[in-house]
Design an enzyme around this catalytic site. Structure first.
Site, PDB file in Angstrom:
ATOM      1  N   HIS A 217     -14.490  -0.111   1.354  1.00  0.00           N
ATOM      2  CA  HIS A 217     -13.759   1.143   1.157  1.00  0.00           C
ATOM      3  C   HIS A 217     -12.287   1.010   1.547  1.00  0.00           C
ATOM      4  O   HIS A 217     -11.563   2.011   1.591  1.00  0.00           O
ATOM      5  CB  HIS A 217     -14.443   2.228   2.009  1.00  0.00           C
ATOM      6  CG  HIS A 217     -14.078   3.630   1.665  1.00  0.00           C
ATOM      7  ND1 HIS A 217     -13.589   4.518   2.590  1.00  0.00           N
ATOM      8  CD2 HIS A 217     -14.128   4.309   0.491  1.00  0.00           C
ATOM      9  CE1 HIS A 217     -13.357   5.682   2.022  1.00  0.00           C
ATOM     10  NE2 HIS A 217     -13.675   5.591   0.744  1.00  0.00           N
ATOM     11  N   LYS A 219      -8.230   0.187   1.523  1.00  0.00           N
ATOM     12  CA  LYS A 219      -7.154   0.390   0.549  1.00  0.00           C
ATOM     13  C   LYS A 219      -5.858  -0.104   1.166  1.00  0.00           C
ATOM     14  O   LYS A 219      -5.185   0.625   1.890  1.00  0.00           O
ATOM     15  CB  LYS A 219      -7.024   1.872   0.191  1.00  0.00           C
ATOM     16  CG  LYS A 219      -8.278   2.458  -0.448  1.00  0.00           C
ATOM     17  CD  LYS A 219      -8.797   3.618   0.340  1.00  0.00           C
ATOM     18  CE  LYS A 219     -10.017   4.194  -0.352  1.00  0.00           C
ATOM     19  NZ  LYS A 219     -10.648   5.238   0.444  1.00  0.00           N
ATOM     20  N   ASP A 224       4.208 -10.416   1.291  1.00  0.00           N
ATOM     21  CA  ASP A 224       4.875 -11.502   2.023  1.00  0.00           C
ATOM     22  C   ASP A 224       4.531 -11.520   3.519  1.00  0.00           C
ATOM     23  O   ASP A 224       5.265 -12.125   4.305  1.00  0.00           O
ATOM     24  CB  ASP A 224       6.402 -11.403   1.866  1.00  0.00           C
ATOM     25  CG  ASP A 224       6.853 -11.690   0.443  1.00  0.00           C
ATOM     26  OD1 ASP A 224       6.091 -12.347  -0.291  1.00  0.00           O
ATOM     27  OD2 ASP A 224       7.955 -11.241   0.059  1.00  0.00           O
ATOM     28  N   HIS A 394      -7.958  14.689   0.453  1.00  0.00           N
ATOM     29  CA  HIS A 394      -8.670  13.414   0.508  1.00  0.00           C
ATOM     30  C   HIS A 394      -8.183  12.521   1.647  1.00  0.00           C
ATOM     31  O   HIS A 394      -8.756  11.468   1.884  1.00  0.00           O
ATOM     32  CB  HIS A 394      -8.507  12.674  -0.834  1.00  0.00           C
ATOM     33  CG  HIS A 394      -9.331  11.440  -0.966  1.00  0.00           C
ATOM     34  ND1 HIS A 394      -8.804  10.165  -0.842  1.00  0.00           N
ATOM     35  CD2 HIS A 394     -10.653  11.271  -1.207  1.00  0.00           C
ATOM     36  CE1 HIS A 394      -9.766   9.272  -1.021  1.00  0.00           C
ATOM     37  NE2 HIS A 394     -10.903   9.904  -1.238  1.00  0.00           N
ATOM     38  N   LYS A 396      -7.384  10.879   5.343  1.00  0.00           N
ATOM     39  CA  LYS A 396      -8.159  10.677   6.568  1.00  0.00           C
ATOM     40  C   LYS A 396      -7.152  10.376   7.668  1.00  0.00           C
ATOM     41  O   LYS A 396      -6.584   9.287   7.735  1.00  0.00           O
ATOM     42  CB  LYS A 396      -9.134   9.506   6.412  1.00  0.00           C
ATOM     43  CG  LYS A 396     -10.025   9.577   5.139  1.00  0.00           C
ATOM     44  CD  LYS A 396      -9.447   8.798   4.015  1.00  0.00           C
ATOM     45  CE  LYS A 396     -10.371   8.558   2.849  1.00  0.00           C
ATOM     46  NZ  LYS A 396     -11.198   9.583   2.345  1.00  0.00           N
ATOM     47  N   ASP A 401      -2.902  14.843  21.094  1.00  0.00           N
ATOM     48  CA  ASP A 401      -1.841  15.210  22.034  1.00  0.00           C
ATOM     49  C   ASP A 401      -0.468  14.934  21.406  1.00  0.00           C
ATOM     50  O   ASP A 401      -0.247  15.253  20.245  1.00  0.00           O
ATOM     51  CB  ASP A 401      -2.046  14.494  23.367  1.00  0.00           C
ATOM     52  CG  ASP A 401      -3.366  14.901  24.036  1.00  0.00           C
ATOM     53  OD1 ASP A 401      -3.897  15.972  23.682  1.00  0.00           O
ATOM     54  OD2 ASP A 401      -3.862  14.151  24.885  1.00  0.00           O
TER      55      ASP A 401
END
Length: 476
Positions: A217, A219, A224, A394, A396, A401
């Site tokens: 999952h 991404k 470089d 979508h 996450k 704090d």
């Protein structure tokens, strides 16, 4: 004939009992163990195929591949880690101090000297990625869970093919399930143009050939070894807000320039090694974009079903326990287990402002429905649940704090806890945390607060569905 059928039923029942014993030793949660044992013994005809296709919680082939890599390339791994030592943050310099324990969970160190940029939504994210690819001199490593063969997908592949023609090593790793649009014919076309495309598949080796439930999952993009990108976007036109069903696609990525980009590259290199069996000829010299300043401290925490311990669960539990004043969470798929729910309740009891941002629109109906059943369990004056109304949410992310934030691919559900290969950027920097908090404030302004009454407002059929979906949480 009767004897043959009786023998067949006996064999199936014995296989069900043997599989139930196997589940006792391998399934990680008590709830899951009970469900599988009862199902396998009471309904073996249904339980056996479900268990052997979807029941495993350990990806043994990946574990073996990583052990092989550690054994045969120990010198290279040691050299890479040695190069990073100059940027390692001493535990006493990490603020907030409890975040230092995340280094033990991640098996990576917090590294100073980074420049981080928050990228809001698809246009900003892919404009930045494509601009960095255009500047590549040595290598471009790309990894996405979903890869569409549409406008954005072809635009990205064209950029990689152009750099490959200039001699840049361009590697693209897709998940075999999420990247189904990359058919063998499509992959051959881009390979012919110099883009090295490979698929990460759980169906490797005879022991794992039935394991359909594991997904990669992650991404990421690394250019470089100098700049990396990490976050929630996949590759498809809908991530640019072009799908009328969802409208605006609310997502977040982070551009990472500095030594922590090498940690992203290490994760990609390990996944590439598993998929292809090749050690990348990558640049492992740390890049310091701010040699006269401390920069921002960050580490990469990768997790997956080959972990000895559930790193994703441990990460969330520890981060929740760190909160003293504020804990804001965004997750499109929110079906946590009892341990996470109790940790959130405990945070509220000790006075923490707990806010949870979820989508109003569903893209996975069962997960969306199950989240309604959780509203009763999250009924506390300091726990506020918001549903994003200005498109599909979508991303996450979380902020704790005033000094800690994280952005990545991990959701609050069983798939992320135990089944998916995930990755998150954890940051100890007050400036970056303030940016993430400001992002949350804008999202809350475009959201509707919901509570237990949202569950009460459901029809009887929807309530039954919500409770049933909640029971399915271990497999959602």
């Amino acid at each position: 004939m009767i004897f043959t059928l009786s023998g067949l039923f006996l064999v199936v029942e014995l296989l069900g009992i043997a599989s139930a014993i196997h589940a006792l030793f391998t399934v990680r949660t008590p709830q899951g163990t009970v469900a599988w044992v009862v199902g396998l013994i009471a309904f073996p005809w249904l339980g056996l195929p479900l268990y052997w296709f979807f029941g495993s919680r350990r990806f043994d082939a990946h574990s073996r591949a990583m052990q092989d890599k550690l054994r045969t390339h120990a010198d290279l791994i040691h050299q890479v880690r040695t190069e990073m030592l100059a940027f390692q943050m001493p535990p006493e310099r990490i603020d907030p101090a409890p975040a230092s324990a995340l280094a033990s969970i991640a098996r990576q160190e917090f590294l100073r000297g980074n420049r981080l940029e928050l990228l809001i939504d698809g246009e900003a994210t892919f404009d930045a990625i494509l601009a960095e690819i255009a500047r590549a001199k040595h290598s471009v490593y790309v990894q996405f869970y979903i890869m569409r063969n549409d406008g954005l997908g072809r635009r990205l592949l064209e950029a990689l093919a152009a750099k490959a023609a200039q001699g840049v090593d361009c590697c693209f790793l897709i998940d075999s399930f999420g990247g189904a649009a990359m058919t063998p014919r499509v992959m051959r076309r881009w390979r012919a143009r110099g883009v090295r495309i490979a698929a990460f598949s759980a169906l490797s080796g005879w022991r794992d050939r039935w394991r359909l439930n594991f997904r990669n999952h992650r991404k990421n993009v690394i250019v470089d070894g100098r700049v990396g990108f990490i976050g929630g976007h996949n590759v498809g036109d809908e991530y640019l807000g072009k799908n009328p069903k969802y409208g605006r696609w609310r997502d977040t990525h982070v551009r990472v320039e500095g030594p922590t980009a090498l940690q992203l590259q290490m994760v990609f290199a390990a996944d590439w090694y598993f998929a292809v069996g090749e050690i990348l000829d990558a640049n492992w010299q740390p890049h310091d974009p701010a040699p006269d300043a401390a920069g921002q401290g960050a580490l990469v925490l990768a997790s997956g079903p080959s972990d000895q311990h559930e790193r994703c669960t441990l990460f969330f539990l520890h981060v929740i326990s760190m909160a003293r004043r504020r804990l804001w969470i965004a997750s499109p798929y929110f079906v946590p287990d009892e341990g996470i729910l109790q940790a959130l309740q405990l945070a509220a009891i000790r006075g923490v402002d707990v806010r949870i941002l979820l989508p109003m629109k569903p893209d996975q109906y069962l997960v969306w429905l199950a989240s309604f059943a959780l509203l009763k369990e999250l009924d506390h004056p300091r726990i506020h649940v918001h549903r994003f109304t200005a498109g599909f949410l979508h991303h996450k992310a979380l902020v704790v704090d005033e000094g800690f934030a994280a952005v990545g691919t991990k959701n609050f559900d069983n798939r992320s806890f135990r089944l998916n290969f995930e990755i998150t950027l954890a940051v100890t920097d007050a400036g970056f945390a303030a940016e993430v908090a400001a992002m949350f404030e804008r999202d809350f302004a475009q959201s509707q607060e919901v509570g237990p009454r949202a569950y009460d407002a459901l029809s009887f059929a929807q309530k039954v569905g919500a409770k049933a979906a909640r029971l399915l949480a271990p497999i959602l």
